[in-house]
Motif scaffolding. Structure first.
Motif, PDB file in Angstrom:
ATOM      1  N   GLN A 213      39.600  29.062  33.268  1.00 33.07           N
ATOM      2  CA  GLN A 213      39.136  29.960  32.209  1.00 33.07           C
ATOM      3  C   GLN A 213      39.530  31.404  32.521  1.00 33.07           C
ATOM      4  OE1 GLN A 213      35.214  29.106  30.851  1.00 33.07           O
ATOM      5  NE2 GLN A 213      35.103  30.863  29.478  1.00 33.07           N
ATOM      6  N   LEU A 214      39.929  32.131  31.478  1.00 28.44           N
ATOM      7  CA  LEU A 214      40.356  33.519  31.606  1.00 28.44           C
ATOM      8  C   LEU A 214      39.272  34.454  31.066  1.00 28.44           C
ATOM      9  CD1 LEU A 214      44.032  33.149  30.308  1.00 28.44           C
ATOM     10  CD2 LEU A 214      43.242  33.140  32.680  1.00 28.44           C
ATOM     11  N   ARG A 235      49.885  36.676  38.394  1.00 29.95           N
ATOM     12  CA  ARG A 235      49.898  36.309  36.991  1.00 29.95           C
ATOM     13  C   ARG A 235      49.150  37.372  36.205  1.00 29.95           C
ATOM     14  NH1 ARG A 235      52.400  32.949  39.634  1.00 29.95           N
ATOM     15  NH2 ARG A 235      52.312  30.684  39.464  1.00 29.95           N
ATOM     16  N   VAL A 236      49.688  37.746  35.050  1.00 33.66           N
ATOM     17  CA  VAL A 236      49.037  38.715  34.169  1.00 33.66           C
ATOM     18  C   VAL A 236      49.025  38.140  32.763  1.00 33.66           C
ATOM     19  CG1 VAL A 236      49.089  41.046  33.211  1.00 33.66           C
ATOM     20  CG2 VAL A 236      49.784  40.662  35.586  1.00 33.66           C
ATOM     21  N   ALA A 237      47.860  38.146  32.127  1.00 32.69           N
ATOM     22  CA  ALA A 237      47.714  37.635  30.768  1.00 32.69           C
ATOM     23  C   ALA A 237      47.132  38.716  29.870  1.00 32.69           C
ATOM     24  CB  ALA A 237      46.813  36.402  30.743  1.00 32.69           C
ATOM     25  N   THR A 251      41.225  42.754  26.833  1.00 34.32           N
ATOM     26  CA  THR A 251      42.587  42.518  26.341  1.00 34.32           C
ATOM     27  C   THR A 251      43.604  42.218  27.436  1.00 34.32           C
ATOM     28  OG1 THR A 251      42.880  44.926  26.308  1.00 34.32           O
ATOM     29  CG2 THR A 251      42.322  43.854  24.215  1.00 34.32           C
ATOM     30  N   ALA A 252      43.217  42.280  28.707  1.00 37.85           N
ATOM     31  CA  ALA A 252      44.168  41.976  29.786  1.00 37.85           C
ATOM     32  C   ALA A 252      43.421  41.549  31.043  1.00 37.85           C
ATOM     33  CB  ALA A 252      45.048  43.181  30.097  1.00 37.85           C
ATOM     34  N   CYS A 253      44.047  40.641  31.796  1.00 41.63           N
ATOM     35  CA  CYS A 253      43.474  40.209  33.067  1.00 41.63           C
ATOM     36  C   CYS A 253      44.604  39.844  34.022  1.00 41.63           C
ATOM     37  CB  CYS A 253      42.523  39.033  32.877  1.00 41.63           C
ATOM     38  SG  CYS A 253      43.259  37.559  32.139  1.00 41.63           S
ATOM     39  N   TYR A 254      44.275  39.704  35.297  1.00 37.59           N
ATOM     40  CA  TYR A 254      45.315  39.434  36.292  1.00 37.59           C
ATOM     41  C   TYR A 254      44.777  38.517  37.385  1.00 37.59           C
ATOM     42  CZ  TYR A 254      42.861  42.892  39.151  1.00 37.59           C
ATOM     43  OH  TYR A 254      41.906  43.564  39.862  1.00 37.59           O
ATOM     44  N   SER A 255      45.682  37.843  38.058  1.00 38.24           N
ATOM     45  CA  SER A 255      45.369  37.008  39.210  1.00 38.24           C
ATOM     46  C   SER A 255      46.386  37.306  40.295  1.00 38.24           C
ATOM     47  CB  SER A 255      45.424  35.523  38.840  1.00 38.24           C
ATOM     48  OG  SER A 255      45.372  34.704  40.000  1.00 38.24           O
ATOM     49  N   ASP A 256      45.936  37.369  41.540  1.00 35.64           N
ATOM     50  CA  ASP A 256      46.858  37.594  42.656  1.00 35.64           C
ATOM     51  C   ASP A 256      46.904  36.395  43.604  1.00 35.64           C
ATOM     52  OD1 ASP A 256      44.406  37.839  43.888  1.00 35.64           O
ATOM     53  OD2 ASP A 256      44.616  39.971  44.352  1.00 35.64           O
ATOM     54  N   ASP A 257      46.422  35.231  43.114  1.00 34.05           N
ATOM     55  CA  ASP A 257      46.433  34.031  43.958  1.00 34.05           C
ATOM     56  C   ASP A 257      46.937  32.813  43.166  1.00 34.05           C
ATOM     57  OD1 ASP A 257      44.290  33.638  42.283  1.00 34.05           O
ATOM     58  OD2 ASP A 257      42.785  33.466  43.871  1.00 34.05           O
ATOM     59  N   PHE A 258      48.048  33.021  42.459  1.00 35.21           N
ATOM     60  CA  PHE A 258      48.698  31.952  41.691  1.00 35.21           C
ATOM     61  C   PHE A 258      47.825  31.432  40.545  1.00 35.21           C
ATOM     62  CE2 PHE A 258      50.558  31.763  45.959  1.00 35.21           C
ATOM     63  CZ  PHE A 258      51.906  31.841  45.666  1.00 35.21           C
ATOM     64  N   GLY A 259      46.890  32.233  40.063  1.00 39.66           N
ATOM     65  CA  GLY A 259      46.070  31.846  38.922  1.00 39.66           C
ATOM     66  C   GLY A 259      44.786  31.131  39.262  1.00 39.66           C
TER      67      GLY A 259
END
Length: 336
Positions: A213-214, A235-237, A251-259
């Motif tokens: 979930q994002l 990853r950036v969504a 409106t934006a989120c990010y992950s630094d561990d492959f999602g």
């Protein structure tokens, strides 16, 4: 100590403001009767666009001039996705009924029909290729599973992917920019969704689909994650609500561990964003009908620098050319 921190924060904000102010978007084309959502930039010279009312265009000089056409026999088709391999070869897909996939090997002089479905349940959202042979097309859920087509011969033949990911009630992907589907490395498929829930759905090496979930706005048909981009483990969504495009809530989120884990951006893009693209190691460009935003820190903070409406932004597969496209046949070039 507090004064020192405040001063450091002020310097950082001034630096971000100065850098964002240096970004420029130059309009190249407009006033065409088509809404462009398909964009594929091959290199610094060659790029293709596709859009509604059967329109396709090709540039061979980095966007300075474009050869436009309405694909004969498909004047009513909405070509929301395109993957190009050269100035001669490209594959386009239509969203709506009938759902069709066409291919050209002669620069658009002729187009060959490679797939067609008249089933109104078929609605294609995005197309992505691992290489010039292996590709996927994502479609809206049918019988509670996302439709996925696969080709292993450059788009000449397509077959339904047997192992399809489950879709929750009211969940779907958005055919907004062709970037709700991305290849996340090692032929791993990644899908971002919206509607009832915003998720990243990833096809793992063992064949299982993993749902993550994002932290983006969802719960309504117009809300969710619209686009994802990757850089290594990052990853950036982006997304939002296309019916309330000035609202910048989540409106934006990010992950630094492959999602595996996700964080909401600390400073958000100023409104709904339909596409995001890595430009360099830490720099990202996002765009939407609310305008365009830039991030210099892997999507942690964003700054708006242009008010014009676009649907999609893409960087050259081989090169530095960055183009944007949107409604009314609008095509533009980004330069830092």
């Amino acid at each position: 100590m507090l004064k020192q921190l405040s001063a450091a924060l002020l310097v950082m904000l001034l630096l971000i403001s100065t850098r964002s102010g240096a970004q420029h978007i130059t309009l190249l084309q407009q006033n065409k009767p088509t809404s462009i959502r398909g964009l594929s930039v091959v290199d610094d010279k060659v790029a293709w666009i596709s859009g509604s009312k059967g329109y396709v265009a090709l540039t061979k000089d980095g966007g300075q001039t474009w050869a436009w056409q309405q694909v004969k026999g498909y004047e009513a088709s909405d070509f929301r996705g395109i993957e190009a391999f050269s100035k001669d070869e490209a594959v386009i897909m239509s969203s709506g009924t009938p759902a069709v996939i066409l291919k050209t090997v002669d620069g658009g002089v002729t187009w060959q029909l490679k797939y067609k479905s008249i089933d109104s349940a078929y609605f294609f959202d995005a197309i992505a290729f691992v290489n010039d042979k292996h590709g996927f097309i994502l479609g809206d859920p049918i019988n509670d599973k996302f439709l996925i087509l696969e080709t292993k011969d450059g788009g000449n033949t397509w077959a339904e992917y047997a192992n399809k990911p489950v879709a929750l009630k009211g969940q779907a992907s958005f055919a907004a920019s062709g970037t709700c589907l991305r290849l996340l490395g090692n032929e791993k498929v990644g899908i971002v969704t919206g509607g009832s829930v915003a998720e990243l759905i990833t096809l793992a090496v063992n064949g299982d689909w993993v749902h993550q979930q994002l932290p983006l706005s969802s719960g309504q048909p117009s809300k969710g994650a619209f686009s994802i981009t990757i850089n290594g483990r990052r990853r950036v969504a982006v997304g939002g609500d296309y019916k309330d495009d000035k609202n910048n809530d989540s409106t934006a989120c990010y992950s630094d561990d492959f999602g595996k884990t996700w964080h909401l951006s600390k400073t958000l893009p100023a409104g709904y964003q339909s596409c995001v693209e890595y430009l360099s190691n830490k720099t990202l460009l996002s765009t939407g009908t609310s305008g365009s935003n830039i991030s210099f820190d892997d999507g942690i903070t964003w700054s708006k620098f242009d008010d014009n409406s676009f649907n999609v932004c893409r960087k050259a597969k081989k090169g530095k050319l960055v183009l944007l496209a949107g409604n009314d046949g609008r095509i533009a070039m980004y330069k830092p």
